[in-house]
Design a protein around this motif. Structure first.
Motif, PDB file in Angstrom:
ATOM      1  N   ILE A 126       0.855  -1.190   0.000  1.00  0.00           N
ATOM      2  CA  ILE A 126       0.000   0.000   0.000  1.00  0.00           C
ATOM      3  C   ILE A 126       0.892   1.242   0.000  1.00  0.00           C
ATOM      4  CG2 ILE A 126      -1.705   1.335   1.276  1.00  0.00           C
ATOM      5  CD1 ILE A 126      -2.818  -1.163  -0.037  1.00  0.00           C
ATOM      6  N   ARG A 127       0.637   2.081  -0.984  1.00  0.00           N
ATOM      7  CA  ARG A 127       1.379   3.331  -1.056  1.00  0.00           C
ATOM      8  C   ARG A 127       0.511   4.456  -0.497  1.00  0.00           C
ATOM      9  NH1 ARG A 127       5.712   5.031  -3.627  1.00  0.00           N
ATOM     10  NH2 ARG A 127       5.855   3.097  -4.832  1.00  0.00           N
ATOM     11  N   ILE A 128       1.024   5.082   0.556  1.00  0.00           N
ATOM     12  CA  ILE A 128       0.315   6.214   1.166  1.00  0.00           C
ATOM     13  C   ILE A 128       0.788   7.491   0.482  1.00  0.00           C
ATOM     14  CG2 ILE A 128      -0.162   7.459   3.308  1.00  0.00           C
ATOM     15  CD1 ILE A 128       0.622   4.895   4.800  1.00  0.00           C
ATOM     16  N   GLN A 129      -0.158   8.301   0.079  1.00  0.00           N
ATOM     17  CA  GLN A 129       0.194   9.551  -0.567  1.00  0.00           C
ATOM     18  C   GLN A 129       0.661  10.576   0.481  1.00  0.00           C
ATOM     19  OE1 GLN A 129       0.262   9.876  -3.830  1.00  0.00           O
ATOM     20  NE2 GLN A 129      -0.516   7.786  -4.084  1.00  0.00           N
ATOM     21  N   GLU A 147      -0.157  -0.538  -4.579  1.00  0.00           N
ATOM     22  CA  GLU A 147       0.930  -0.298  -5.515  1.00  0.00           C
ATOM     23  C   GLU A 147       0.781  -1.195  -6.724  1.00  0.00           C
ATOM     24  OE1 GLU A 147       5.162  -1.307  -4.577  1.00  0.00           O
ATOM     25  OE2 GLU A 147       5.288   0.863  -4.283  1.00  0.00           O
ATOM     26  N   SER A 148       1.269  -0.701  -7.839  1.00  0.00           N
ATOM     27  CA  SER A 148       1.200  -1.502  -9.059  1.00  0.00           C
ATOM     28  C   SER A 148       1.864  -2.861  -8.826  1.00  0.00           C
ATOM     29  CB  SER A 148       1.902  -0.764 -10.202  1.00  0.00           C
ATOM     30  OG  SER A 148       1.911  -1.545 -11.354  1.00  0.00           O
ATOM     31  N   PRO A 185      -6.846 -10.863   8.432  1.00  0.00           N
ATOM     32  CA  PRO A 185      -5.889 -11.969   8.616  1.00  0.00           C
ATOM     33  C   PRO A 185      -5.476 -12.650   7.317  1.00  0.00           C
ATOM     34  CG  PRO A 185      -8.083 -12.663   9.278  1.00  0.00           C
ATOM     35  CD  PRO A 185      -8.173 -11.200   8.990  1.00  0.00           C
ATOM     36  N   ASP A 186      -6.181 -12.360   6.245  1.00  0.00           N
ATOM     37  CA  ASP A 186      -5.856 -13.034   4.985  1.00  0.00           C
ATOM     38  C   ASP A 186      -4.801 -12.280   4.180  1.00  0.00           C
ATOM     39  OD1 ASP A 186      -7.715 -15.120   5.386  1.00  0.00           O
ATOM     40  OD2 ASP A 186      -9.339 -13.790   4.745  1.00  0.00           O
ATOM     41  N   TYR A 187      -4.400 -11.131   4.669  1.00  0.00           N
ATOM     42  CA  TYR A 187      -3.443 -10.321   3.926  1.00  0.00           C
ATOM     43  C   TYR A 187      -2.237  -9.975   4.795  1.00  0.00           C
ATOM     44  CZ  TYR A 187      -6.816  -9.535   0.166  1.00  0.00           C
ATOM     45  OH  TYR A 187      -7.704  -9.699  -0.878  1.00  0.00           O
ATOM     46  N   ASN A 188      -1.172  -9.786   4.081  1.00  0.00           N
ATOM     47  CA  ASN A 188       0.030  -9.216   4.689  1.00  0.00           C
ATOM     48  C   ASN A 188       0.241  -7.863   3.988  1.00  0.00           C
ATOM     49  OD1 ASN A 188       2.475  -8.845   6.051  1.00  0.00           O
ATOM     50  ND2 ASN A 188       3.627  -9.735   4.337  1.00  0.00           N
ATOM     51  N   VAL A 189      -0.063  -6.783   4.693  1.00  0.00           N
ATOM     52  CA  VAL A 189      -0.029  -5.453   4.090  1.00  0.00           C
ATOM     53  C   VAL A 189       1.298  -4.786   4.436  1.00  0.00           C
ATOM     54  CG1 VAL A 189      -1.108  -3.203   3.932  1.00  0.00           C
ATOM     55  CG2 VAL A 189      -2.527  -5.249   4.199  1.00  0.00           C
ATOM     56  N   VAL A 190       1.984  -4.348   3.406  1.00  0.00           N
ATOM     57  CA  VAL A 190       3.235  -3.614   3.567  1.00  0.00           C
ATOM     58  C   VAL A 190       2.963  -2.151   3.170  1.00  0.00           C
ATOM     59  CG1 VAL A 190       5.622  -3.375   2.814  1.00  0.00           C
ATOM     60  CG2 VAL A 190       4.598  -5.662   3.054  1.00  0.00           C
ATOM     61  N   PHE A 191       3.295  -1.216   4.053  1.00  0.00           N
ATOM     62  CA  PHE A 191       3.048   0.209   3.797  1.00  0.00           C
ATOM     63  C   PHE A 191       4.341   0.899   3.353  1.00  0.00           C
ATOM     64  CE2 PHE A 191      -0.278  -0.999   6.758  1.00  0.00           C
ATOM     65  CZ  PHE A 191      -1.410  -0.420   6.193  1.00  0.00           C
ATOM     66  N   ARG A 192       4.225   1.609   2.253  1.00  0.00           N
ATOM     67  CA  ARG A 192       5.350   2.422   1.822  1.00  0.00           C
ATOM     68  C   ARG A 192       5.423   3.672   2.707  1.00  0.00           C
ATOM     69  NH1 ARG A 192       8.449  -1.012  -0.847  1.00  0.00           N
ATOM     70  NH2 ARG A 192       7.556  -1.696  -2.854  1.00  0.00           N
TER      71      ARG A 192
END
Length: 528
Positions: A126-129, A147-148, A185-192
């Motif tokens: 996930i890209r945070i603006q 993110e793309s 719980p079904d996702y692993n979210v990585v934040f930019r």
């Protein structure tokens, strides 16, 4: 009973039981079928998928059979057919076990080995603006997007991730880190990484110059004035050209001492201190032909403690006339960094050193156009030139100073005698024909000196008006004396006559008779 015999009787059934169990296990193997060499297996034995993907289990058997799939957890029939497609599995379903049974036409049933399905989390970036706002503006919630290359499971949206963003606390201008959390719980979210930037509020401003942006001879302080309807009360600092004095172009840099505010163009502002006006007038100047003039100037506009010594270049005469005449000359050549110079002309009179004509000469200082005229017995001309002089005798000298110059001059007039100093007169006839009698003059050693503050034609002459008046007064005095003397003589004769008569009367009275006598005035008082 024999102990050995008893032990044998116990051990022998156990051996048969273990052998039977082994044979049964071999019969239900997913790879080997003990009957008629039938084979049965499930491929793959263990399946690992990512959340959102499908798990496919395939039964492989050597003969045609009927297939049934079961959940090993509770032996629930979940499907039939040679393939089992498992979709919609979640991470919570990871580790689920499945098996398949094959039912052959002859009624034989084989059970496969258990297949384990592992479901892993789907990774999403996930890209945070980043956010940029100006100090004082309302708080803005950052936006975000996948993110793309990061794909959600079919049917899911970003809202299903239950993302929450937060930033470091603070309301002053600065940079603050933005972080995110999620609840799925079904996702692993990585934040930019992202930042929340509060930029200083940009203010417009003007520079204020103490005493105005014009040179005034003193050091001037530059200050800042914020242009706003309700300007914030902040302290500012000018780090360059805070004080100026001379006229010229300058640049000042204004800084806010409050980090929440800044100025347009990084606080850089150009300004000009204009030159002050200065007028230089060439003083009126009189000199003779051949002389080197020493001009002087009048200055109007010096400020503070300035005077002509501060000029970078001193003024001079634009031209230096050499021939006799009247000129109007401008100064020029003066320059100065602090003054805008303008000029006013002065009257320059270049005079002749002498005038001469037949019978007379005049030395002194004479402007161009001066005329020297000497006439003899020119009574009529003189009377025409100046009315009011009743009689002019002998010679006269007329000096026409056409340039209307006043001052002191001396004349040397040949052949003019001065036997009677009281007879010498002088006057000036102005351009209107009015006569101005000179009282301040002197004639000595054949030279005539005078000074006057009236321009015009100078006439020097001998006048008999005063001697005539004096003679008349003397004659009148003589006549009065004669009259008085004659009157006194008549009275004396009368008195003598009366005295004679009185004696005769006295003699007659003594003789005894009285006569009638004429006393000359008809009175009888003499009788008494």
């Amino acid at each position: 009973m024999n102990i050995r015999k008893v032990s044998f009787l116990i051990i022998l059934p156990m051996i048969f039981l273990v052998a039977a169990a082994f044979l049964w296990t071999a019969a239900v193997s997913d790879e080997v079928v003990f009957a008629a060499e039938r084979t049965f297996s499930v491929q793959p034995a263990d399946v690992t998928i990512t959340y959102g993907e499908e798990a496919v289990l395939s039964a492989e058997v050597s003969e045609a059979a009927e297939y049934r799939w079961y959940d090993n957890y509770d032996n629930t029939l979940i499907g039939s057919g040679q393939e089992l497609v498992l979709s919609g599995l979640r991470v919570a379903d990871s580790g689920a076990e499945y098996y398949c049974t094959a039912i052959f036409p002859d009624g034989q049933t084989l059970k496969s080995r258990i297949a384990v399905v592992t479901v892993e989390r789907r990774t999403v970036v996930i890209r945070i603006q980043s956010v940029f706002i100006e100090y004082g503006q309302p708080e803005v919630v950052p936006s975000y997007e996948a993110e793309s290359g990061s794909v959600l499971a079919e049917g899911d949206t970003l809202a299903d991730l239950k993302i929450r963003l937060s930033r470091e606390s603070g309301s002053d201008a600065g940079r603050y880190a933005v972080s995110g959390t999620y609840d799925n719980p079904d996702y692993n979210v990585v934040f930019r990484a992202a930042t929340y930037t509060i930029e200083p509020k940009i203010l417009d401003f003007r520079l204020v110059c103490e005493g105005g942006f014009v040179y005034d001879g003193y050091e001037k302080q530059i200050s800042c004035e914020i242009i706003a309807e309700n300007p914030p009360e902040i302290e500012t600092a000018i780090t360059f050209n805070r004080f100026v004095k001379d006229a010229g172009q300058y640049v000042a840099y204004v800084h806010s001492l409050n980090a929440n505010y800044a100025f347009y163009n990084d606080g850089e502002k150009s300004f000009t201190v204009a030159k002050a006006p200065l007028t230089i007038k060439l003083d009126d100047l009189v000199y003779k032909e051949g002389e080197t003039p020493l001009p002087t100037f009048t200055y109007t506009g010096f400020l503070g403690e300035d005077d002509e010594t501060v000029l970078d270049v001193k003024p001079s005469m634009a031209i230096v006339p050499q021939k006799a005449g009247v000129y109007y000359v401008l100064p020029d050549g003066a320059t100065d960094n602090d003054y805008e110079i303008s000029y006013k002309e002065g009257k320059i009179s270049v005079n002749h050193t002498s005038l001469s004509t037949k019978g007379a000469s005049l030395s002194g200082s004479f402007p161009a156009g001066s005329v020297l005229t000497v006439s003899e017995d020119g009574c009529e001309d003189a009377l025409d030139a100046i009315s009011g002089i009743t009689k002019i005798v002998n010679d006269y000298m007329k000096i026409d100073l056409g340039g209307k110059e006043t001052g002191e001059y001396f004349a040397v007039v040949e052949g003019i005698k001065k036997p009677f100093p009281i007879l010498l007169r002088a006057c000036i006839v102005d351009e209107k024909g009015e006569k101005h009698t000179l009282s301040d003059f002197e004639y000595r050693d054949g030279k005539f000196y005078y000074s006057a503050d009236t321009d015009g034609v100078l006439i020097v002459y001998y006048d008999i008006v005063i001697p005539i008046i004096v003679g008349c007064i003397l004659l009148l005095t003589v006549i009065i004396i004669i009259v008085l003397v004659a009157k006194d003589r008549k009275k004396y004769n009368l008195y003598a006559q009366r005295a004679y008569i009185a004696r005769r009367i006295a003699d007659d009275e003594v003789a005894g008779h009285r006569t009638e006598v004429d006393w000359g005035d008809g009175s009888e008082k003499w009788r008494d």
